[in-house]
Design a protein around this motif. Structure first.
Motif, PDB file in Angstrom:
ATOM      1  N   ALA A 189       0.827  -1.205   0.000  1.00 55.62           N
ATOM      2  CA  ALA A 189       0.000   0.000   0.000  1.00 55.62           C
ATOM      3  C   ALA A 189       0.862   1.255   0.000  1.00 55.62           C
ATOM      4  N   ILE A 190       1.868   1.299   0.875  1.00 60.00           N
ATOM      5  CA  ILE A 190       2.754   2.471   0.918  1.00 60.00           C
ATOM      6  C   ILE A 190       3.569   2.567  -0.358  1.00 60.00           C
ATOM      7  N   GLY A 191       3.959   1.418  -0.913  1.00 56.85           N
ATOM      8  CA  GLY A 191       4.716   1.434  -2.164  1.00 56.85           C
ATOM      9  C   GLY A 191       3.916   2.021  -3.306  1.00 56.85           C
ATOM     10  N   ILE A 192       2.644   1.618  -3.422  1.00 58.53           N
ATOM     11  CA  ILE A 192       1.786   2.163  -4.482  1.00 58.53           C
ATOM     12  C   ILE A 192       1.588   3.663  -4.283  1.00 58.53           C
ATOM     13  N   ALA A 193       1.319   4.066  -3.039  1.00 54.57           N
ATOM     14  CA  ALA A 193       1.133   5.496  -2.769  1.00 54.57           C
ATOM     15  C   ALA A 193       2.397   6.284  -3.088  1.00 54.57           C
ATOM     16  N   SER A 194       3.542   5.765  -2.664  1.00 55.72           N
ATOM     17  CA  SER A 194       4.792   6.505  -2.874  1.00 55.72           C
ATOM     18  C   SER A 194       5.199   6.546  -4.340  1.00 55.72           C
ATOM     19  N   PHE A 305      14.861   9.229 -15.056  1.00 55.78           N
ATOM     20  CA  PHE A 305      15.264   8.774 -13.722  1.00 55.78           C
ATOM     21  C   PHE A 305      14.040   8.443 -12.865  1.00 55.78           C
ATOM     22  N   ASN A 306      13.053   9.302 -12.873  1.00 54.92           N
ATOM     23  CA  ASN A 306      11.867   9.079 -12.050  1.00 54.92           C
ATOM     24  C   ASN A 306      10.958   7.998 -12.625  1.00 54.92           C
ATOM     25  N   ALA A 307      10.953   7.834 -13.938  1.00 53.03           N
ATOM     26  CA  ALA A 307      10.197   6.726 -14.533  1.00 53.03           C
ATOM     27  C   ALA A 307      10.770   5.397 -14.061  1.00 53.03           C
ATOM     28  N   GLY A 308      12.085   5.324 -13.970  1.00 56.67           N
ATOM     29  CA  GLY A 308      12.715   4.104 -13.467  1.00 56.67           C
ATOM     30  C   GLY A 308      12.351   3.813 -12.025  1.00 56.67           C
ATOM     31  N   SER A 309      12.063   4.851 -11.262  1.00 56.93           N
ATOM     32  CA  SER A 309      11.786   4.660  -9.835  1.00 56.93           C
ATOM     33  C   SER A 309      10.350   4.239  -9.553  1.00 56.93           C
ATOM     34  N   ILE A 310       9.473   4.246 -10.576  1.00 58.67           N
ATOM     35  CA  ILE A 310       8.077   3.851 -10.334  1.00 58.67           C
ATOM     36  C   ILE A 310       8.017   2.414  -9.835  1.00 58.67           C
ATOM     37  N   LEU A 311       8.635   1.490 -10.581  1.00 57.99           N
ATOM     38  CA  LEU A 311       8.668   0.095 -10.128  1.00 57.99           C
ATOM     39  C   LEU A 311       9.530  -0.045  -8.883  1.00 57.99           C
ATOM     40  N   GLY A 312      10.531   0.826  -8.746  1.00 56.52           N
ATOM     41  CA  GLY A 312      11.369   0.788  -7.552  1.00 56.52           C
ATOM     42  C   GLY A 312      10.633   1.180  -6.284  1.00 56.52           C
ATOM     43  N   ARG A 313       9.512   1.869  -6.433  1.00 49.96           N
ATOM     44  CA  ARG A 313       8.677   2.202  -5.286  1.00 49.96           C
ATOM     45  C   ARG A 313       7.760   1.026  -4.910  1.00 49.96           C
ATOM     46  N   ILE A 314       7.303   0.267  -5.920  1.00 49.38           N
ATOM     47  CA  ILE A 314       6.272  -0.742  -5.692  1.00 49.38           C
ATOM     48  C   ILE A 314       6.859  -2.133  -5.429  1.00 49.38           C
ATOM     49  N   LEU A 315       7.752  -2.616  -6.308  1.00 49.03           N
ATOM     50  CA  LEU A 315       8.232  -4.001  -6.203  1.00 49.03           C
ATOM     51  C   LEU A 315       8.970  -4.291  -4.890  1.00 49.03           C
ATOM     52  N   PRO A 316       9.926  -3.436  -4.453  1.00 46.98           N
ATOM     53  CA  PRO A 316      10.575  -3.726  -3.172  1.00 46.98           C
ATOM     54  C   PRO A 316       9.595  -3.752  -1.998  1.00 46.98           C
ATOM     55  N   ASN A 317       8.597  -2.876  -2.020  1.00 46.32           N
ATOM     56  CA  ASN A 317       7.610  -2.880  -0.942  1.00 46.32           C
ATOM     57  C   ASN A 317       6.753  -4.137  -0.968  1.00 46.32           C
ATOM     58  N   TRP A 318       6.389  -4.566  -2.166  1.00 43.54           N
ATOM     59  CA  TRP A 318       5.653  -5.832  -2.302  1.00 43.54           C
ATOM     60  C   TRP A 318       6.506  -6.986  -1.771  1.00 43.54           C
TER      61      TRP A 318
END
Length: 452
Positions: A189-194, A305-318
């Protein structure tokens, strides 16, 4: 005269036992509906033992959507600072050194974190709506004022202080509220929000760059303010507190300073923020200054750079929901440090794009996972707002230090010391990762198969 006597004195034609029962039931139903309506209109009642989070459902996921928009307009705008840095470096608005310019972004970053010292306890007292309204106004107003600026000190006041404080009033409540709605899916949840911060870091740089050339800097910044104003409507409409603490809390939880794992992790956040600040501020200016890309592609590098971080926000949190938050964050932070140091080896546009995507992905952990870690390290969950604000305020010193210190390393005389800059950022990431390994050992020992 007792109640039975009263009933006996009533004429038979006025007595209707079944009607009386039906009316009584209807009155009870009406009273219950009125009570439910009044309860829904009030803030959540203070509670010493909150019920378990629903861990899903429409209202819970609406909080995630609202949090997405708040990240979009706080960290998302901050992730766009590379474009501002590159534009300010051109000297079209004012003349200043790289180190001086980086103070704008550094103070904005720091105040986003430091304001949590105030926003956290205010949130704990139940004033979520006040924080949302005030923070939203300051972010929009700060950008409107930025559009009128022509000197360095004016930009410092509007962008660094006004937008920074407004963002802080929004960020800490967001990461404090979401864990009260989720348990097993908290990291996701926090990963998706972030990931809203990543999308903001894609959209805002493109909007800013495209509009600067078409309508000029003032209207480009005003357009950003209007986008923020529109997207703030969702949080203002749907965000709800589920739990309030039974009594007002202190601004600072002094017991946190005796909590070794909490303070050790806070130190790691401070250090990794130094390395991440290097990326946020210089990922666009670097390829332009070295001649790897033209000016247009340099501006787009922040979006890449920020496009690359989209999955970096979600996958590690998952992943953290399954193997443990510290088991996830420690290796990813170490890899982030290595990839930042590898920036020094870039020699062309293709290499720069690859590095922007890779470092963007691993930098996602810097914003997405610390809130989960602070939540795990806080035993008394009713103190989460205070602890979260306190931890991010201390960690935010890294953002305050990172930009100006990186600018000092870079220097003022060509050729700029880019190798020293990227080594500095890389070492910060590696050291932070090693400290998180220590926190993991403090909580779960050295056994590798333990979820921690």
């Amino acid at each position: 005269m007792d109640s039975h006597q009263v009933v006996e004195d009533v004429p038979k034609e006025e007595m209707a036992p079944m009607d009386f029962d039906n009316n009584h039931t209807a009155n009870e139903a009406d009273a219950k509906k009125q009570s439910d309506f009044e309860a829904s209109a009030k803030p959540p009642a203070p509670t010493g033992g909150p019920s378990p989070p629903p861990d899903g459902g429409l209202m819970a996921w609406l909080q995630v959507a609202a949090g997405f928009m708040l990240f979009f307009n706080t960290w998302g705008m901050l992730n766009a600072f590379a474009v501002f840095q590159t534009y300010y470096e051109s000297g079209e608005l004012f003349e200043a050194s790289s180190s001086d310019i980086s103070w704008i972004g550094s103070i904005q970053c720091f105040l986003l974190q430091l304001t949590g010292l105030v926003a956290g306890p205010i949130y704990d007292r139940g004033y979520l709506r006040l924080l949302l309204v005030t923070g939203s106004f300051m972010v929009v107003f700060g950008h409107m004022m930025l559009s009128l600026c022509t000197e360095f000190w004016q930009v410092l006041l509007s962008q660094a202080f006004c937008v920074g404080i407004g963002s802080g009033l929004l960020f800490t409540p967001t990461v404090s509220l979401l864990p009260t709605w989720f348990s097993t899916h908290m990291g996701l949840a926090i990963g998706i929000a972030s990931s809203g911060s990543s999308l903001g870091g894609v959209i805002y740089p493109i909007v800013l760059y495209r509009l600067i050339s078409q309508v000029g800097f003032p209207w480009a910044v005003r357009s950003i303010a209007f986008i923020a104003l529109a997207t703030f409507m969702l949080p203002l409409a749907v965000m709800r507190m589920r739990v309030r603490v039974p009594k007002p809390r202190a601004v600072v939880d002094w017991t946190a300073f005796r909590d070794a794992p909490f303070m050790t992790f806070t130190l790691s956040v401070l250090i990794v923020f130094i390395g991440n600040a290097v990326l946020i501020f210089y990922v666009s200016f670097y390829p332009e200054n070295r001649g790897f890309t033209d000016t247009s592609m340099a501006f787009y590098m922040a979006a890449i750079f920020n496009a690359g971080s989209i999955l970096g926000r979600i996958l590690p949190n998952w992943l953290s929901d399954r193997i443990g938050v510290f088991n996830t964050m420690a290796p990813i932070t170490l890899i982030l440090g290595v990839t930042v140091a590898c920036m020094a080896a870039v020699r062309n546009e293709a290499g720069m794009i690859v590095e922007a995507v890779v470092t963007g992905f691993f930098s996602g952990v810097v914003v997405a996972l610390p809130p989960v870690c602070f939540r795990v390290l806080t035993e008394n969950k009713s103190m989460i707002g205070t602890r979260m604000g306190q931890g991010f305020a201390i960690g935010g010193l890294g953002l305050l230090i990172g930009g100006p210190s990186a600018g000092a390393i870079l220097g003022k005389v060509e050729p700029l010391n880019w190798t020293g800059l990227w080594v500095y950022g890389g070492v910060a990431g590696i050291v932070s990762g090693l400290i998180i390994v220590l926190v993991r050992i403090m909580r779960a020992g050295v056994a590798l198969k333990v979820k921690a």
